[in-house]
Design a protein around this motif. Structure first.
Motif, PDB file in Angstrom:
ATOM      1  N   UNK A 136       9.049   1.994   7.945  1.00 12.67           N
ATOM      2  CA  UNK A 136       8.039   1.173   7.289  1.00 12.67           C
ATOM      3  C   UNK A 136       8.398   1.079   5.815  1.00 12.67           C
ATOM      4  N   UNK A 137       8.297  -0.118   5.262  1.00 12.57           N
ATOM      5  CA  UNK A 137       8.702  -0.332   3.874  1.00 12.57           C
ATOM      6  C   UNK A 137       7.681   0.275   2.914  1.00 12.57           C
ATOM      7  N   UNK A 138       8.101   0.474   1.675  1.00 10.62           N
ATOM      8  CA  UNK A 138       7.202   1.027   0.669  1.00 10.62           C
ATOM      9  C   UNK A 138       6.024   0.088   0.410  1.00 10.62           C
ATOM     10  N   UNK A 139       6.274  -1.216   0.425  1.00 11.93           N
ATOM     11  CA  UNK A 139       5.183  -2.170   0.209  1.00 11.93           C
ATOM     12  C   UNK A 139       4.112  -2.044   1.280  1.00 11.93           C
ATOM     13  N   UNK A 140       4.536  -1.875   2.525  1.00  8.29           N
ATOM     14  CA  UNK A 140       3.571  -1.753   3.615  1.00  8.29           C
ATOM     15  C   UNK A 140       2.873  -0.390   3.585  1.00  8.29           C
ATOM     16  N   UNK A 141       3.578   0.635   3.146  1.00 11.82           N
ATOM     17  CA  UNK A 141       2.933   1.951   3.003  1.00 11.82           C
ATOM     18  C   UNK A 141       1.778   1.890   2.020  1.00 11.82           C
ATOM     19  N   UNK A 142       1.911   1.029   1.019  1.00 11.31           N
ATOM     20  CA  UNK A 142       0.842   0.899   0.024  1.00 11.31           C
ATOM     21  C   UNK A 142      -0.468   0.436   0.654  1.00 11.31           C
ATOM     22  N   UNK A 143      -0.384  -0.281   1.772  1.00 15.10           N
ATOM     23  CA  UNK A 143      -1.584  -0.759   2.469  1.00 15.10           C
ATOM     24  C   UNK A 143      -2.289   0.362   3.233  1.00 15.10           C
ATOM     25  N   UNK A 144      -1.661   1.521   3.301  1.00 17.95           N
ATOM     26  CA  UNK A 144      -2.164   2.608   4.144  1.00 17.95           C
ATOM     27  C   UNK A 144      -2.702   3.780   3.328  1.00 17.95           C
ATOM     28  N   UNK A 145      -3.025   3.513   2.085  1.00 19.24           N
ATOM     29  CA  UNK A 145      -3.582   4.563   1.237  1.00 19.24           C
ATOM     30  C   UNK A 145      -5.074   4.730   1.499  1.00 19.24           C
ATOM     31  N   UNK A 146      -5.557   5.966   1.397  1.00 18.61           N
ATOM     32  CA  UNK A 146      -6.986   6.229   1.498  1.00 18.61           C
ATOM     33  C   UNK A 146      -7.572   6.129   2.889  1.00 18.61           C
ATOM     34  N   UNK A 147      -6.759   6.353   3.909  1.00 19.66           N
ATOM     35  CA  UNK A 147      -7.244   6.270   5.287  1.00 19.66           C
ATOM     36  C   UNK A 147      -8.068   7.498   5.669  1.00 19.66           C
TER      37      UNK A 147
END
Length: 253
Positions: free
Chosen positions: A174-185
């Motif tokens: 998974x790219x770093x940009x997409x990982x950014x969407x997964x913060x605070x889960x």
């Protein structure tokens, strides 16, 4: 939001037909896994992510009487082969909304051509409302869905985030940009195929490393093969906030 794990197995399910592997012979209910899918329910809304070849039985087992739509992650058979079994819902409530990227929808149109036929339709064929998505947020019910692109080997796959819940299956990178969407889960569901490395799936070690990086409050592992081991034994080795999902498990987020 209530999440029900309809299936937590890999493409062959567990037990595998004809296998004498010890996990396939297990009497622990948690070691018996249908093909992977989840049911999402909130207010009066009810959606599934993927509908594989076990979809009919999964709907019966979970006593689902109404369904508002299907979100597809990708086009592999263990995620789409049950599409025809939306028919009872369609006959009851009308055409079924389906959501997927263009490549996935094009594949469904080839595989299930009779569903998408506009002329000389077979009267018993299910009807769908096609919703082509990209990586932009979209709405289902009264909630916003954020697509997450992950790589299944060389194949892009859509995961989905809804509020503080995210579902990622068939992941290798998974790219770093997409990982950014997964913060605070609060809850992350992530695939973890087996102990040994695999060319297109995270193994257990890789999945735990990604969980440690993303830092959800809780994580549930799914898309599991018999080669991961016995449920009871594997779960004892996991961090305190990581759990093996199993069929019919229900959680609230």
């Amino acid at each position: 939001m209530k999440i029900t794990f309809l299936g937590t197995g890999t493409s062959q399910g567990i037990p595998i037909i004809g296998s004498t592997h010890p996990v396939c012979l297990s009497i622990d209910k948690r070691d018996k896994r249908l093909r992977v899918s989840v049911l999402l329910e909130w207010d009066e809304n009810c959606f599934v992510i993927d509908c594989g070849p076990d979809f009919r039985y999964q709907m019966l087992r979970a006593q689902v009487s109404n369904l508002d739509g299907v979100l597809f992650t990708h086009e592999h058979a263990d995620h789409v082969a049950g599409l025809d079994d939306i028919r009872p819902f369609v006959f009851k409530i009308g055409a079924m909304p389906i959501f997927g990227i263009k490549r996935v929808l094009d594949d469904l149109k080839r595989r299930f051509a009779y569903i998408f036929e506009t002329k000389n339709r077979y009267p018993g064929a299910p009807k769908v409302v096609v919703n082509e998505i990209d990586l932009s947020p979209f709405e289902i019910g009264n909630k916003t869905v954020i697509p997450i692109e992950v790589m299944h080997g060389k194949l892009p796959v859509c995961g989905y985030r809804i509020e503080n819940f995210a579902y990622l299956t068939d992941v290798k990178t998974i790219s770093e940009n997409e990982k950014d969407k997964l913060k605070g889960l609060v809850v992350l569901v992530l695939s973890a195929l087996r102990i040994e490395p695999h060319y297109s799936h995270l193994n257990l070690e890789e999945a735990l490393q990604l969980i440690d990086e993303l830092k959800p409050q809780k994580a549930y592992l799914s898309h599991i093969s018999h080669k991961l081991g016995f449920h009871a034994e594997v779960e004892k080795q996991l961090p305190k906030n990581v759990f093996l999902a199993y069929d019919e498990l229900e959680i609230e987020v």
